[in-house]
Design an enzyme around this catalytic site. Structure first.
Site, PDB file in Angstrom:
ATOM      1  N   HIS A 268       0.881  -1.187   0.000  1.00 20.66           N
ATOM      2  CA  HIS A 268       0.000   0.000   0.000  1.00 20.66           C
ATOM      3  C   HIS A 268       0.913   1.231   0.000  1.00 20.66           C
ATOM      4  CE1 HIS A 268      -3.430   2.447   0.654  1.00 20.66           C
ATOM      5  NE2 HIS A 268      -3.767   2.123   1.889  1.00 20.66           N
ATOM      6  N   HIS A 307      -2.049  -2.158  -9.715  1.00 23.67           N
ATOM      7  CA  HIS A 307      -3.060  -1.610  -8.816  1.00 23.67           C
ATOM      8  C   HIS A 307      -4.274  -2.511  -8.845  1.00 23.67           C
ATOM      9  CE1 HIS A 307      -5.711   1.292  -6.885  1.00 23.67           C
ATOM     10  NE2 HIS A 307      -4.615   1.879  -6.489  1.00 23.67           N
ATOM     11  N   ASP A 363       2.779   5.703  -6.451  1.00 25.02           N
ATOM     12  CA  ASP A 363       4.016   5.589  -5.683  1.00 25.02           C
ATOM     13  C   ASP A 363       5.274   5.492  -6.559  1.00 25.02           C
ATOM     14  OD1 ASP A 363       2.838   5.605  -3.112  1.00 25.02           O
ATOM     15  OD2 ASP A 363       2.168   3.548  -3.420  1.00 25.02           O
TER      16      ASP A 363
HETATM   17  N1  CMC Z   1       5.320  -6.470 -10.288  1.00 23.03           N
HETATM   18  C1  CMC Z   1       5.223  -7.652 -10.929  1.00 23.03           C
HETATM   19  N2  CMC Z   1       4.088  -8.356 -11.106  1.00 23.03           N
HETATM   20  C2  CMC Z   1       2.977  -7.829 -10.574  1.00 23.03           C
HETATM   21  C3  CMC Z   1       2.977  -6.601  -9.903  1.00 23.03           C
HETATM   22  C4  CMC Z   1       4.199  -5.915  -9.770  1.00 23.03           C
HETATM   23  N3  CMC Z   1       4.265  -4.732  -9.149  1.00 23.03           N
HETATM   24  N4  CMC Z   1       1.729  -6.312  -9.490  1.00 23.03           N
HETATM   25  C5  CMC Z   1       0.961  -7.328  -9.892  1.00 23.03           C
HETATM   26  N5  CMC Z   1       1.719  -8.246 -10.560  1.00 23.03           N
HETATM   27  C6  CMC Z   1       1.252  -9.478 -11.207  1.00 23.03           C
HETATM   28  C7  CMC Z   1       0.918 -10.532 -10.171  1.00 23.03           C
HETATM   29  O1  CMC Z   1       2.057 -11.328  -9.890  1.00 23.03           O
HETATM   30  C8  CMC Z   1      -0.176 -11.310 -10.862  1.00 23.03           C
HETATM   31  O2  CMC Z   1       0.423 -12.138 -11.834  1.00 23.03           O
HETATM   32  P1  CMC Z   1      -0.202 -13.604 -12.144  1.00 23.03           P
HETATM   33  O3  CMC Z   1      -1.543 -13.323 -12.723  1.00 23.03           O
HETATM   34  O4  CMC Z   1       0.757 -14.220 -13.075  1.00 23.03           O
HETATM   35  O5  CMC Z   1      -0.263 -14.297 -10.823  1.00 23.03           O
HETATM   36  C9  CMC Z   1      -0.931 -10.223 -11.624  1.00 23.03           C
HETATM   37  O6  CMC Z   1       0.020  -9.173 -11.864  1.00 23.03           O
HETATM   38  C10 CMC Z   1      -2.125  -9.650 -10.860  1.00 23.03           C
HETATM   39  O7  CMC Z   1      -1.640  -9.132  -9.629  1.00 23.03           O
HETATM   40  P2  CMC Z   1      -2.346  -9.294  -8.238  1.00 23.03           P
HETATM   41  O8  CMC Z   1      -1.298  -9.451  -7.201  1.00 23.03           O
HETATM   42  O9  CMC Z   1      -3.418 -10.328  -8.311  1.00 23.03           O
HETATM   43  O10 CMC Z   1      -3.047  -7.889  -8.092  1.00 23.03           O
HETATM   44  P3  CMC Z   1      -3.651  -7.263  -6.779  1.00 23.03           P
HETATM   45  O11 CMC Z   1      -4.787  -6.428  -7.200  1.00 23.03           O
HETATM   46  O12 CMC Z   1      -3.921  -8.305  -5.758  1.00 23.03           O
HETATM   47  O13 CMC Z   1      -2.452  -6.370  -6.195  1.00 23.03           O
HETATM   48  C11 CMC Z   1      -0.984  -4.572  -5.840  1.00 23.03           C
HETATM   49  C12 CMC Z   1      -2.346  -5.006  -6.385  1.00 23.03           C
HETATM   50  C13 CMC Z   1      -0.915  -3.049  -5.868  1.00 23.03           C
HETATM   51  C14 CMC Z   1      -0.854  -5.021  -4.396  1.00 23.03           C
HETATM   52  C15 CMC Z   1       0.130  -5.194  -6.703  1.00 23.03           C
HETATM   53  O14 CMC Z   1       0.017  -4.722  -8.024  1.00 23.03           O
HETATM   54  C16 CMC Z   1       1.510  -4.889  -6.160  1.00 23.03           C
HETATM   55  O15 CMC Z   1       1.980  -5.613  -5.282  1.00 23.03           O
HETATM   56  N6  CMC Z   1       2.195  -3.793  -6.653  1.00 23.03           N
HETATM   57  C17 CMC Z   1       3.478  -3.415  -6.098  1.00 23.03           C
HETATM   58  C18 CMC Z   1       3.282  -2.632  -4.815  1.00 23.03           C
HETATM   59  C19 CMC Z   1       2.754  -1.240  -5.077  1.00 23.03           C
HETATM   60  O16 CMC Z   1       3.234  -0.526  -5.943  1.00 23.03           O
HETATM   61  N7  CMC Z   1       1.747  -0.827  -4.275  1.00 23.03           N
HETATM   62  C20 CMC Z   1       1.160   0.496  -4.359  1.00 23.03           C
HETATM   63  C21 CMC Z   1      -0.232   0.450  -4.871  1.00 23.03           C
HETATM   64  S1  CMC Z   1      -0.881   2.063  -5.339  1.00 23.03           S
HETATM   65  C22 CMC Z   1      -0.902   3.047  -3.959  1.00 23.03           C
HETATM   66  C23 CMC Z   1      -1.545   2.484  -2.747  1.00 23.03           C
HETATM   67  O17 CMC Z   1      -2.494   1.703  -2.780  1.00 23.03           O
HETATM   68  O18 CMC Z   1      -1.094   2.832  -1.678  1.00 23.03           O
END
Ligand code: CMC
Length: 436
Positions: A268, A307, A363
């Site tokens: 987050h 996201h 971010d």
């Molecule tokens: N790098 C590499 N792969 C990723 C990333 C990433 N940053 N984010 C998602 N994926 C992949 C993930 O591995 C999955 O792949 P597969 O379908 O092969 O398993 C696919 O994309 C879908 O991801 P998810 O984890 O199911 O998506 P989610 O909605 O559960 O997670 C998230 C959203 C923001 C937690 C995630 O994208 C992430 O961890 N990003 C990096 C951390 C980040 O930048 N967070 C800030 C978010 S914006 C500001 C805020 O909310 O505070």
């Protein structure tokens, strides 16, 4: 549209049910009457991480993740970032309308008036070690405010709520700045009532021996814009924490401390800190292909990308990229921007990121600006928490005033042991303990 209903046939009983559809949703409680037999509890939905569950009705922030749209109370984020001060946007989020000149003057005055903190809070902060994480300091001191304002427990009283809202918004920059100076061993600087919200924060951070701190106009405006962009983002992890904890009618300081805890996580708000550490580790453009390969192998995450809701470019990231140019004109270019731009270019042309709709989020670029301004990575998430306090409080107020809301208490699908009889230790067989 006519016939806004859903017809479900339960193949266990061959019975058909008609359920109303309202604004693209069905009510989970309408499923409860779908029963396999007389003693059946009724159907529930199973939705880990709330991937497809609306937990509330809200009129605060509108977000269309596919189109990359973000609006506060109907106003596009781009227009607010260009034309407003942060406190004007705070007023909008909390009250539903932009303030008139008179209302804004009073609001600014109210916030300024409450920006001091009790001297004992300073003593409390002195107890932290010099290398305490600033988010830990912020979380603990915000929680501690609940002991300074016992009246805050009266959350049913709108007047009392408003007082705490003003106090929290006013005191967040003071607490954040004191956490910053505590780590450096510098004396705390009192708020200056003549300065704007952002300029006063800069004063409390950076004033040394000069009698009056004069903020750089470009940097102060950049900070206001960053605060506006971070002010609310509908039902994210920390806002949901605010609503869930607040639904027990806990006081707003304890409740906001829970939101700060949620925000601190690297998935987050803590992502802005992680992005900088990642860029440091990558070091130069030559190392980007190797890093991207690791991400695609699932060994790493590209922090600041992806996201839950945005499946298109995050509109906040677009504005932040512009702000970066303005800030660098004053501070000098942070060379990490070149690594970030190249990372973005490579990622956005790579199938892994394209098929998963992974774009830079808020971010990805914010930390590069914060670093250019003089902040350390561990201080970045605090800069997210100051403005997000407004969103938390708006969500909290809305939740408390919503007659449909009750204490948040999800259901579960129990997968544990069936009922079994106790056995004395000597008669127990060895088993791998579960869940530790
Ligand atoms: N790098 C590499 N792969 C990723 C990333 C990433 N940053 N984010 C998602 N994926 C992949 C993930 O591995 C999955 O792949 P597969 O379908 O092969 O398993 C696919 O994309 C879908 O991801 P998810 O984890 O199911 O998506 P989610 O909605 O559960 O997670 C998230 C959203 C923001 C937690 C995630 O994208 C992430 O961890 N990003 C990096 C951390 C980040 O930048 N967070 C800030 C978010 S914006 C500001 C805020 O909310 O505070």
């Amino acid at each position: 549209m006519d016939n806004q209903t859903l017809t479900i046939t339960d193949n266990r009983t061959q019975q058909t049910y008609t359920i109303p559809i309202w604004r693209g949703t069905i009510r989970a409680m309408d499923l409860r009457r779908i029963k396999a037999g007389a003693g059946d509890f009724g159907l529930m939905t199973y939705d880990p991480a709330f991937m497809n569950t609306a937990s509330c009705q809200s009129a605060i922030t509108y977000l269309d993740g596919d189109k990359g749209i973000l609006r506060y109370r109907g106003y596009p984020i781009e227009q607010l970032a260009e034309n407003c001060t942060f406190l004007e946007v705070a007023y909008l989020l909390l009250h539903g309308e932009l303030p008139t000149e008179e209302e804004l003057a009073y609001w600014n005055c109210e916030i300024t008036h409450h920006s001091m903190i009790h001297e004992n809070v300073k003593k409390f902060m002195d107890g932290f070690h010099h290398d305490a994480h600033p988010m830990g300091i912020l979380m603990s001191t915000v929680a501690a405010l609940s002991t300074f304002y016992p009246d805050a427990r009266n959350v049913a009283d709108p007047k009392c709520r408003r007082k705490q809202v003003v106090r929290l918004i006013a005191k967040m920059p003071t607490l954040a700045a004191y956490a910053f100076r505590h780590r450096l061993g510098l004396p705390y600087i009192y708020p200056d009532p003549e300065l704007s919200y952002a300029k006063n924060y800069m004063n409390m951070l950076w004033r040394r021996t000069e009698p009056k701190y004069v903020a750089n106009e470009v940097l102060a405006r950049a900070l206001e814009v960053l605060f506006i962009l971070h002010a609310d983002h509908e039902q994210n992890c920390s806002a949901s924490a605010m609503r869930a904890v607040g639904s027990s009618t806990a006081d707003p300081y304890s409740t906001a401390a829970a939101s700060i805890a949620a925000l601190s996580g690297p998935l987050h708000g803590g992502a802005n800190e992680e992005v900088l550490r990642m860029l440091d580790e990558i070091g130069s453009n030559d190392n980007i292909p190797g890093f991207i390969a690791q991400v695609k192998e699932g060994k790493r995450k590209l922090m600041g990308f992806g996201h839950r809701v945005y499946k298109n470019y995050d509109p906040r990231a677009r504005i932040i990229k512009q702000v970066a140019g303005e800030v660098f004109a004053v501070t000098g270019r942070n060379p990490k921007i070149d690594i970030a731009l190249e990372l973005e270019r490579i990622a956005l042309s790579d199938d892994y990121f394209i098929t998963r709709k992974l774009y830079p989020n808020v971010d990805f670029y914010s930390g590069i600006i914060y670093e250019a301004m003089g902040f350390k990575p561990e201080e970045f998430t605090v800069l997210f928490g100051i403005p997000r306090t407004v969103g938390w409080l708006a969500q909290w107020q809305e939740m408390l005033q919503d007659p449909e809301q009750k204490i948040a208490r999800p259901r579960q699908v129990y997968t544990g042991e069936d009922c079994r009889d106790f056995a004395p230790a000597a008669l127990r067989g060895q088993k791998e303990p579960a869940g530790i």
